[in-house]
Scaffold this motif. Structure first.
Motif, short mmCIF file in Angstrom:
data_model
loop_
_atom_site.label_atom_id
_atom_site.label_comp_id
_atom_site.label_asym_id
_atom_site.label_seq_id
_atom_site.Cartn_x
_atom_site.Cartn_y
_atom_site.Cartn_z
N THR A 176 -63.15 68.26 -20.12
CA THR A 176 -61.80 67.82 -19.78
C THR A 176 -61.50 66.47 -20.45
O THR A 176 -60.41 66.26 -21.00
CB THR A 176 -61.64 67.71 -18.25
OG1 THR A 176 -62.04 68.96 -17.67
CG2 THR A 176 -60.20 67.42 -17.86
N LEU A 177 -62.49 65.58 -20.42
CA LEU A 177 -62.31 64.29 -21.08
C LEU A 177 -62.09 64.46 -22.58
O LEU A 177 -61.45 63.62 -23.22
CB LEU A 177 -63.53 63.39 -20.84
CG LEU A 177 -63.74 62.96 -19.38
CD1 LEU A 177 -65.02 62.12 -19.25
CD2 LEU A 177 -62.52 62.15 -18.88
N SER A 178 -62.61 65.56 -23.15
CA SER A 178 -62.50 65.75 -24.60
C SER A 178 -61.15 66.36 -25.00
O SER A 178 -60.87 66.49 -26.20
CB SER A 178 -63.63 66.65 -25.09
OG SER A 178 -63.37 67.99 -24.73
N LEU A 179 -60.31 66.72 -24.02
CA LEU A 179 -59.04 67.37 -24.37
C LEU A 179 -58.19 66.52 -25.32
O LEU A 179 -57.62 67.07 -26.28
CB LEU A 179 -58.25 67.75 -23.11
CG LEU A 179 -58.67 69.09 -22.48
CD1 LEU A 179 -57.90 69.34 -21.18
CD2 LEU A 179 -58.41 70.24 -23.46
N PRO A 180 -58.08 65.20 -25.11
CA PRO A 180 -57.30 64.40 -26.09
C PRO A 180 -57.86 64.50 -27.51
O PRO A 180 -57.09 64.54 -28.47
CB PRO A 180 -57.43 62.96 -25.56
CG PRO A 180 -57.77 63.11 -24.11
CD PRO A 180 -58.54 64.39 -23.98
N ILE A 181 -59.19 64.56 -27.63
CA ILE A 181 -59.76 64.72 -28.98
C ILE A 181 -59.31 66.06 -29.57
O ILE A 181 -58.95 66.14 -30.75
CB ILE A 181 -61.31 64.68 -28.94
CG1 ILE A 181 -61.80 63.50 -28.09
CG2 ILE A 181 -61.88 64.61 -30.37
CD1 ILE A 181 -63.31 63.39 -28.03
N ALA A 182 -59.32 67.11 -28.75
CA ALA A 182 -58.90 68.43 -29.23
C ALA A 182 -57.48 68.37 -29.77
O ALA A 182 -57.14 69.04 -30.75
CB ALA A 182 -59.01 69.46 -28.11
N ILE A 183 -56.62 67.57 -29.10
CA ILE A 183 -55.21 67.51 -29.49
C ILE A 183 -55.02 66.70 -30.77
O ILE A 183 -54.30 67.10 -31.68
CB ILE A 183 -54.35 66.93 -28.34
CG1 ILE A 183 -54.37 67.92 -27.17
CG2 ILE A 183 -52.93 66.65 -28.80
CD1 ILE A 183 -53.86 67.36 -25.86
N PHE A 184 -55.71 65.55 -30.84
CA PHE A 184 -55.43 64.65 -31.96
C PHE A 184 -56.39 64.83 -33.14
O PHE A 184 -56.06 64.45 -34.26
CB PHE A 184 -55.42 63.20 -31.48
CG PHE A 184 -54.30 62.94 -30.53
CD1 PHE A 184 -52.97 62.95 -30.99
CD2 PHE A 184 -54.53 62.75 -29.17
CE1 PHE A 184 -51.92 62.75 -30.11
CE2 PHE A 184 -53.46 62.56 -28.30
CZ PHE A 184 -52.16 62.57 -28.75
#
Lengths: 216, 216, 216, 216
Positions: A176-184
């Motif tokens: 869940t914490l990695s979701l921003p990485i997935a987006i950007f």
């Protein structure tokens, strides 16, 4: 009403009951992990001369293959650790385990999307959500079996139980914490995910170390 | 002529015989349930920008995936309950079980048709008929093993036997009753089917409760 | 040179050795039998209105599905009867069994050709030759194990051994005799093949009856 | 830090632990070996009259099928020989084995490329590299288990251990030596590879013979 009348017999015929759950689970893990390769193919129209380029162009699919192989293997490793401590099943564990298998068997689809749409945030988020759902089902199996279900072997140590609880949650939390990485940065996310699971092992080892003192 | 000369040895080598039936069955269940995902794919021509819409458009396939996963899982759960009470096999049970597996292995096809033709009564009826055939084969396995075949373990309680007979019939009966829904409201039918099987469990629990008094 | 030094240990660890042969074999049988369904698909362009006709047009594929399911199931049934009498393996049996699995795993291909080219003598002959090759490999496993290999359990009766030898040959013989039917009446051949295997059981039962007198 | 706290329990529950590794491995081997057939298909547009020619044109795919069947079967045979001598697992062996399975499950892809691009040096080299990687992972499993890992059964003879070490290396060595053949005579390479593995058995038998004198 939740516990079936067959329950009493389930306890009598433990090994057997768990045996078929493990047989079905190992089957689904093995097939899901092997079907991944069907997503990698050279276009039928590729000429011999164009083959090297066509093979290199497939690199996002190789990356997605390795990622999903590691992810599914990791679910299997945790499944094996957890079920080694589980003595018997009940209908709730049966269906929680089937829920886990449903999400694991689903993974070849987001893997294919990720391989075909490298660098797409949508593909990366779809992938992350799929793995998070599988992680939550995996955690639910273990929390139920070791908690309300009371299905563990008597020799299961408290430290082990807590360590596996921590480990089972560290997966969904880190994902869940990695979701921003997935987006950007979708590519970076794939690399991160390949290494998220070793990370969960360290968290896990740390928890166990802290529990060591306790008498069993 | 129906019972083979090998029969006598079958009884001697029970566990082993049942063992391979279970291995083949678990294999077919695991593969059928995992192949379902191959029916879900984003068109190869989808652009990155078109990906979100393409993923949402696939919702009838996700629904069909969940439906068939639940349906096949349910056949496996009942198979496991029934074979836990079966002590040995004969050639008739062997082939009845293979008939069940033939219909279970067939289910990915009507699932694909249902996913590609959402809202089509023809697709919904094809699906219903396929599941009814599998249900009948599943019921035949159990009625034969617990009746004429006389293949049960001595410790199998009469209440259990009757409960599983009721349960094995409640599936095909409820599915047949749902055929009008499939014709007039195909989507509703899918939702109903996902919940038909929990319903059969309630019918089943009710039957068992009524049998409880009996001495074993 | 043919028998490996590991041989001695093979005998010590019998059950285990046979165990993995059976695990791999059951896996291949289960997958081959379940992959057959992938050959049945409605064209992606079919409209809802055209669906009933499209489904009916597929009947040669349904027939080929049932045929190959029965054929592969029959190989599995004979494999199980034979290996129930086999106590241990050696490298020759290992590879004869892998040869059988290679031909069994090949069957989805001629099945697909038969389903796509109904009524074509070429497709029917290809199918017959594939099944004959698998039958010969199946027979070779049993003749080797029960003959030169000397791998049977001590309690295997002579009548059983001879009966399975007859049965293992009746398959290839009947299939070879059916080749003219495949050439002149391909559809009839499919129907005949579905029933060839029950026929082999009668031949088999007859042989066993004749051997009954003998002391074991 | 490398050895997990669960390690102690792993030793207690040996058989079980190895059991699931073997179940997953046999599943992946069985599926990889059976998926190969999906690469062989007659074009959907082939007419009945064109069928014989279409079937003959597929010969490079039949050859690739046989080659990969033999290659994967060989990995399984060595896996079985090695794990028969392995008493327990640890996390390193678990992941080395998963690495082997990742390369084995990958093989259907280079097989498909080889079947579609017969005579292409690029396809032959891709195939050779894939098999070399799998061979190295296979060797790593055995060298770790029999060396640093110390995971063997006490009754495993030194001669056996050394013989399997030699055999596990002879595969990658012979395959690397064959790379020039792959580049200059791709077809010849396929034939050579089918026979490389019997060659490794002879090297292996020779090593064992030399070790025979030693006391166990």
């Amino acid at each position: 009403m939740w516990r079936l009348p067959l329950r009493e017999d389930d306890e009598a015929a433990d090994g057997e009951g768990i045996g078929r759950i493990l047989a079905l689970s190992d089957g689904v893990f093995a097939i899901a992990i092997t079907l991944l390769i069907l997503e990698i193919a050279v276009p039928a129209t590729t000429s011999d001369a164009g083959l090297p380029k066509a093979l290199l162009t497939l690199w996002p699919r190789y990356l997605a293959y390795v990622l999903s192989f590691v992810v599914i293997a990791r679910f299997w490793v945790i499944h094996r650790l957890a079920f080694r401590l589980i003595a018997r099943d009940d209908e709730a564990l049966l269906w929680l385990n089937l829920l886990l298998l449903m999400f694991v068997a689903f993974l070849p689809f987001p893997t294919a999307v990720l391989g075909q749409h490298p660098g797409s945030p949508v593909a990366a988020v779809l992938y992350a959500i799929s793995v998070i759902l599988a992680s939550l089902a995996s955690a639910a199996c273990w929390w139920y079996a070791s908690g309300r279900g009371g299905l563990l072997r008597p020799e299961a140590g408290r430290a082990q139980v807590r360590a596996l609880r921590a480990r089972s949650l560290s997966g969904p939390v880190l994902l869940t914490l990695s979701l921003p990485i997935a987006i950007f940065a979708p590519y970076a996310a794939e690399i991160v995910w390949i290494f998220v699971f070793p990370l969960t092992r360290i968290v896990f080892a740390w928890f166990v170390a802290g529990e060591r003192e306790e008498p069993r």
